[in-house]
Design a protein around this motif. Sequence first.
Motif, PDB file in Angstrom:
ATOM      1  N   MET A 111       0.828  -1.201   0.000  1.00 37.49           N
ATOM      2  CA  MET A 111       0.000   0.000   0.000  1.00 37.49           C
ATOM      3  C   MET A 111       0.863   1.252   0.000  1.00 37.49           C
ATOM      4  SD  MET A 111      -2.995   1.214  -0.353  1.00 37.49           S
ATOM      5  CE  MET A 111      -4.147  -0.089  -0.018  1.00 37.49           C
ATOM      6  N   SER A 163      -5.721   6.131  -0.920  1.00 40.54           N
ATOM      7  CA  SER A 163      -4.778   5.055  -0.573  1.00 40.54           C
ATOM      8  C   SER A 163      -3.961   5.426   0.662  1.00 40.54           C
ATOM      9  CB  SER A 163      -3.873   4.709  -1.762  1.00 40.54           C
ATOM     10  OG  SER A 163      -2.957   5.749  -2.061  1.00 40.54           O
ATOM     11  N   TRP A 198      -6.301   4.994   3.615  1.00 43.17           N
ATOM     12  CA  TRP A 198      -6.444   3.553   3.905  1.00 43.17           C
ATOM     13  C   TRP A 198      -5.226   3.045   4.679  1.00 43.17           C
ATOM     14  CZ3 TRP A 198     -10.237  -0.133   2.763  1.00 43.17           C
ATOM     15  CH2 TRP A 198      -9.861  -1.468   2.977  1.00 43.17           C
TER      16      TRP A 198
END
Length: 186
Positions: free
Chosen positions: A123, A163, A166
């Motif tokens: 990520m 992102s 997250w």
Amino acid sequence: MNNTTLANPAPLGLMGFGMTTILLNLHNIGLFDMDAIILAMGIFYGGIAQIFAGLLEFKKGNTFGLTAFTSYGSFWLTLVAILLLPKLGLADEVDGRFFGAWLALWGIFTLFLFFGTLKAPKMLQFVFASLTLLFALLAIGHLTDSAALLRIAGWVGIVCGVSAFWLAMGEVLNEKFGRTVLPTGE
């Protein structure tokens, strides 16, 4: 009592970056005007909070985190200054092509940081890959005065910001619950 365990400052920096990036790119896709909401977030959360996170990464001995968070915090403070100084009569209006060159420098910097993520969670790699693409699209869009390219960049920026959001929440919730709540590609 001496506490030798330090909290993870990365979620603070990632949220400051992610939320501010989402807001700016909601403007870039044309949903909202550039207003005090974006500018205030740029100063306080995107700017100052990220710099604090970077300084805390220094305390933890994390050169990558120090460099990334303090640099992007400074990016947000500089961006707000670029937008406000002409309105305050303290500088001339910004040349769009020169602004594109400034964005290109940030893209090059981000590309180098992306290489530093190749041994990090997937990520984080995605955050930096999408940010590199965002800076490239913004730079080319401003250098060529392409509204269409800037709008595409806005969508990439929203994905990039989400992102980072997250990843930040994954780090917080996964640590808090002692298990994977939000996968980060560890």
